[in-house]
Design a protein around this motif. Sequence first.
Motif, PDB file in Angstrom:
ATOM      1  N   MET A   1       0.771  -1.035  -0.178  1.00  0.00           N
ATOM      2  CA  MET A   1       0.360  -0.294  -0.548  1.00  0.00           C
ATOM      3  C   MET A   1       0.243   0.769   0.298  1.00  0.00           C
ATOM      4  N   ARG A   2       2.575   1.178   0.251  1.00  0.00           N
ATOM      5  CA  ARG A   2       3.462   2.573   0.360  1.00  0.00           C
ATOM      6  C   ARG A   2       3.099   2.669  -0.940  1.00  0.00           C
ATOM      7  N   LYS A   3       3.136   4.153  -1.717  1.00  0.00           N
ATOM      8  CA  LYS A   3       3.398   4.600  -2.510  1.00  0.00           C
ATOM      9  C   LYS A   3       5.262   5.154  -3.013  1.00  0.00           C
ATOM     10  N   PRO A  66      16.552   4.821  10.108  1.00  0.00           N
ATOM     11  CA  PRO A  66      15.624   6.065   9.069  1.00  0.00           C
ATOM     12  C   PRO A  66      14.094   6.285   9.568  1.00  0.00           C
ATOM     13  N   ASN A  67      14.429   7.540  10.766  1.00  0.00           N
ATOM     14  CA  ASN A  67      13.245   8.029  11.210  1.00  0.00           C
ATOM     15  C   ASN A  67      13.449   9.585  11.111  1.00  0.00           C
ATOM     16  N   ALA A  68      13.616  10.307   9.720  1.00  0.00           N
ATOM     17  CA  ALA A  68      13.906  11.475   9.973  1.00  0.00           C
ATOM     18  C   ALA A  68      14.247  12.108  10.826  1.00  0.00           C
ATOM     19  N   GLY A  69      14.913  11.646  11.144  1.00  0.00           N
ATOM     20  CA  GLY A  69      15.772  12.712  12.236  1.00  0.00           C
ATOM     21  C   GLY A  69      17.282  13.262  11.905  1.00  0.00           C
ATOM     22  N   GLY A 145       5.560  27.946  -0.411  1.00  0.00           N
ATOM     23  CA  GLY A 145       6.466  26.990  -0.689  1.00  0.00           C
ATOM     24  C   GLY A 145       6.330  25.950  -1.501  1.00  0.00           C
ATOM     25  N   VAL A 146       6.176  26.486  -2.584  1.00  0.00           N
ATOM     26  CA  VAL A 146       7.487  26.414  -3.551  1.00  0.00           C
ATOM     27  C   VAL A 146       8.240  25.659  -4.150  1.00  0.00           C
ATOM     28  N   GLU A 147       7.920  23.850  -4.162  1.00  0.00           N
ATOM     29  CA  GLU A 147       8.631  22.875  -3.879  1.00  0.00           C
ATOM     30  C   GLU A 147       9.048  22.761  -4.827  1.00  0.00           C
ATOM     31  N   GLU A 215      13.015   8.259   5.212  1.00  0.00           N
ATOM     32  CA  GLU A 215      11.310   7.415   4.961  1.00  0.00           C
ATOM     33  C   GLU A 215      10.909   7.864   3.734  1.00  0.00           C
ATOM     34  N   ASP A 216      11.431   9.055   3.219  1.00  0.00           N
ATOM     35  CA  ASP A 216      10.787   9.371   1.238  1.00  0.00           C
ATOM     36  C   ASP A 216      11.314   8.674   0.840  1.00  0.00           C
ATOM     37  N   PHE A 321       1.529  27.122   4.355  1.00  0.00           N
ATOM     38  CA  PHE A 321       1.325  26.193   5.420  1.00  0.00           C
ATOM     39  C   PHE A 321       3.697  25.921   5.847  1.00  0.00           C
TER      40      PHE A 321
ATOM     41  N   ARG B  62      -2.064   5.111   1.230  1.00  0.00           N
ATOM     42  CA  ARG B  62      -1.766   5.634   2.313  1.00  0.00           C
ATOM     43  C   ARG B  62      -1.158   7.141   1.764  1.00  0.00           C
ATOM     44  N   PHE B  87       9.163  12.609  17.584  1.00  0.00           N
ATOM     45  CA  PHE B  87      10.236  12.943  16.620  1.00  0.00           C
ATOM     46  C   PHE B  87      11.467  13.185  16.260  1.00  0.00           C
ATOM     47  N   LYS B  93       7.412   8.538  14.148  1.00  0.00           N
ATOM     48  CA  LYS B  93       7.684   8.444  12.509  1.00  0.00           C
ATOM     49  C   LYS B  93       6.768   9.108  11.804  1.00  0.00           C
ATOM     50  N   LYS B  99       4.957  19.101   3.113  1.00  0.00           N
ATOM     51  CA  LYS B  99       4.062  19.762   2.798  1.00  0.00           C
ATOM     52  C   LYS B  99       3.020  19.206   4.119  1.00  0.00           C
TER      53      LYS B  99
END
Lengths: 447, 113
Positions: A1-3, A66-69, A145-147, A215-216, A321, B62, B87, B93, B99
């Motif tokens: 289900m992960r993108k 790997p927790n985005a820290g 917020g333009v990425e 994580e991305d 945001f 998701r 975090f 996580k 965004k």
Amino acid sequence: MRKRGMGLATMVATSAGLALASSSYAAGIQAAGVASGLWVVLAILVGGIVTMATALNFSELAAMYPNAGGVQVYVRHAFGRGMSVTVTLLYVVLGWAGGSAESYIFAQALTYLARAGHVPVLSQVPPLAWVALTLAGFYVVNLFGVELAGMAQTVMTFSMIGLLIAVSIFAWTNASASDWHGVLTTPFPHWGFLMGIAYTVYMYVGFEWITPLSEDARDKRVVPRALPITVLILAVCYALFTGAMVLTVPLPDLAASPVPHMVFAQAFGGVPLVLIVGLISILATFTFFNGGMMGNSRLLYAMAREGILPKALSRVHLRFFTPWVALSVMFAVQFVLSTIVTLTGAYVVPILLAALIESFVYALIGLTVFILRRREPATDRPVRVRGSVLALGSFVVFLALGVSLMFPPSPPAVPLIFFVAGTACFLYAHFVAPRFEERASRVAPRT
Amino acid sequence: MESPLYLALQEFTVKAQADKTVVKMLRDWDRMIHIESTDGDSFTLSVADRRVTVLEGLHAERDIALVAPSATLIGVFTGALNPAREFAAGQLKFVGSNKDEMKLDAIVQLIWG
């Protein structure tokens, strides 16, 4: 289900984009100044090899956590919260230093480009106005917020790398016999060679800022693989391009300008090459600020959310945001520092300051790997280089490089600012931040 | 019997729906948020047409995932724990775009201060 997440090419492009900057070419020429001409190519490659050791250290830690820290999490596990906050604050200082040099050099490159292109209106714009326009432009882009989409970042960075390599090969293959004779008779500089390696640390600054993106990534091997690949690409690009500049244009002419890449383009290829190198410079500054300014404002925001910095910095713009207060503070401080650099022309100071801070961060990361292997031997390490030579070796080498940057020919302002900023960050992290945190934790949640 | 995490998420959705600013922020923000407990039941927060609902289990593809032990997730969704600290400490996580991360954090800040 992960993108589907970021793949290896996108991750390498993001990492290389953060490190490739217009100010890197000036850093390369400063390194050539101390490492005597074409010896700088060897200095950049040796710098790449030792940075590769750091990349492997980061790979091990990124795969472990790997927790985005990112760095602050690794350092916290090894040294505790105080050191982690100190290092995070120093990263903010590093970002400001790099941004000051980059905005000044980019402004000079635009002026050079306008003059070479015979655009009188643009060539009369004062550098400070270019600095203000550049920073304001990136501020607005980040505020809205333009990425840059992953594909756009990938195309942009690899186009830049392709152009850099093509221009370099063109220059290397078209250098005259007298060019070669001039550089090949230069004696080995010894101490200057070590200094040259230390100066080249700046050229790799920022490649590791992809660790919070673990994580991305498409899978958890992407970031650990991307880090050493990026360093390899950067080392080859910088060695080829800096070598091309030194080979074809007298070093004093290059060293006298904050935009040696433009001087090289003008001297070697005339207006057409100035336009190509100008385009590379624009792309480099764009990728540098695109990730850098937002990344730094997010650091301030995250620390404010944790209660380490004043709460006002954690405000989020309810339409875009984005952390608008943190971003505005970043912009304001950056503008003041960039103005000082523009008015004084002392762009070498922030470059060497950034190299000095990064050297100590890299040394600390080597020590972190060594300590965590003993303290957390049971933690899963999907990436691990056998033995402790790499971890301890990079600690010793980067410590030595950092110390060497404190001595002449580095301007005295470099160690002075480093000690003042380092002491301020340490004192804040150990004595002020705990009070902010205590105050934040006293605020009872609304339940 | 409903789990403590389910009740915490229900409480969170009630507060979110009661806050006009939060409801306004949910416009054009349809997302499937996986709440993945590492030691218990997992849930999905479905955001659609400005309405937030709690679904049992992990539904559909998701957009965002929050992964943590149940106690951490309960603490974060009841406002007892600071999500940024969890975090940074590696307890929580977040998987998703920058965004979406900012938007979710803005909503949490609006609800819990």
